[in-house]
Write an enzyme that holds these catalytic residues in place. Structure first.
Site, PDB file in Angstrom:
ATOM      1  CB  CYS A  83     -35.530 -35.020   6.251  1.00 27.52           C
ATOM      2  SG  CYS A  83     -35.123 -33.288   5.933  1.00 27.52           S
ATOM      3  CB  CYS A 196     -34.606 -30.775  13.043  1.00 23.88           C
ATOM      4  SG  CYS A 196     -33.212 -31.188  11.956  1.00 23.88           S
TER       5      CYS A 196
END
Length: 283
Positions: A83, A196
């Site tokens: 992440c 992302c």
């Protein structure tokens, strides 16, 4: 939060932990299982606390340490922070709390985007939280200073939520992705880094828009493979031999809906996994 140390040496058979705020972990897991197919994986989707993008660094760090504590109960030999937002906010703290643990984070792909750019302008799609982070700003400034490449960063509000819902190609998602990709193309970017781990799941959309709207070829960069290779390198460095044999199992846990995560494994990854929904307080 303090953690007990791993025994030394770490058993090669110990699992690899991978986590994200949601299903983004699966895009990195895909590369890890390709490179290390016999390893046991413990995957954690913190969907009950997603998205991380609107949370403070302190809130994100609290979640990261709680997930790390859960991973400890599974005796993992490494943790991949799959992440970008969590990496930017909490990886330094996690490494300090777990100095004996192999910890691999993800970067938003700015470096390879700059390397592959021929126009002198590299694009990055990321969450607003990642773009606002000191870690990201410092990285962009350093690359611009050393290479002269201008970094065009585009925040993608709402895109993680669309992907979490499995809504990858609806008119709403297509319009959203177009709205984020077009400013980079109009700005002259000939590379687009996916900053992302959720975004690789809409890479076909991004690629189609780039091919339609750009007169020049556009390189799209998914950093998942680089993360997997870094993990392999650090395991070798620690003396953990690479497993060879049958495909490793995947145990997946979520603070959200188990059926939704199971669907994501089936639709997005095509790999079997045992999915468990955790109760409040378990992680």
């Amino acid at each position: 939060m303090a953690f007990s140390a791993f025994p030394d040496p770490v058993a090669a058979e110990a699992p690899i932990g991978i986590f994200d705020s949601g299903i983004g972990a699966l895009s990195v897991l895909k590369h890890v299982t390709t490179l290390l197919p016999s390893d046991h994986i413990v995957c954690f989707a913190d969907s009950g606390h997603a998205p991380y993008g609107g949370k403070s660094d302190e809130e994100i760090t609290t979640r990261v340490l709680a997930i790390a504590a859960f991973m400890r109960t599974k005796s993992v030999k490494a943790i991949v922070v799959a992440c970008n937002t969590a990496t930017a906010a909490a990886i330094d703290t996690l490494r300090k709390q777990c100095p004996d643990l192999i910890v691999v984070g993800v970067e938003p792909g700015v470096k390879p985007a700059a390397v592959f750019s021929s126009t002198g302008k590299a694009g990055v799609l990321a969450t607003a939280s990642t773009i606002a982070s000191t870690r990201f700003r410092t990285l962009c400034e350093r690359i611009t200073e050393t290479t002269g490449i201008e970094i065009l960063a585009q925040a993608c509000a709402g895109l993680v939520d669309q992907i979490e819902k499995g809504d990858l190609d609806s008119p709403e998602t297509v319009a959203m992705v177009e709205g984020y990709v077009m400013p980079l193309l109009k700005g002259g970017a000939d590379t687009i880094a996916l900053g992302c781990t959720h975004y690789p799941f809409v890479e076909p959309l991004i690629d189609a828009i780039a091919k339609r709207e750009s007169a020049n070829p556009v390189t799209i960069i998914d950093t998942g493979e680089a993360v997997a290779r870094q993990l392999e390198r650090l395991l070798q460095q620690k003396g953990v031999q690479r497993l060879v044999g049958d495909p490793g199992k995947i145990d997946a846990y979520t603070t959200g809906d188990a059926a939704a995560l199971q669907y994501a494994f089936d639709k997005l990854l095509g790999k079997p996994a045992t999915v468990t929904a955790l109760k409040s307080g378990e992680a």
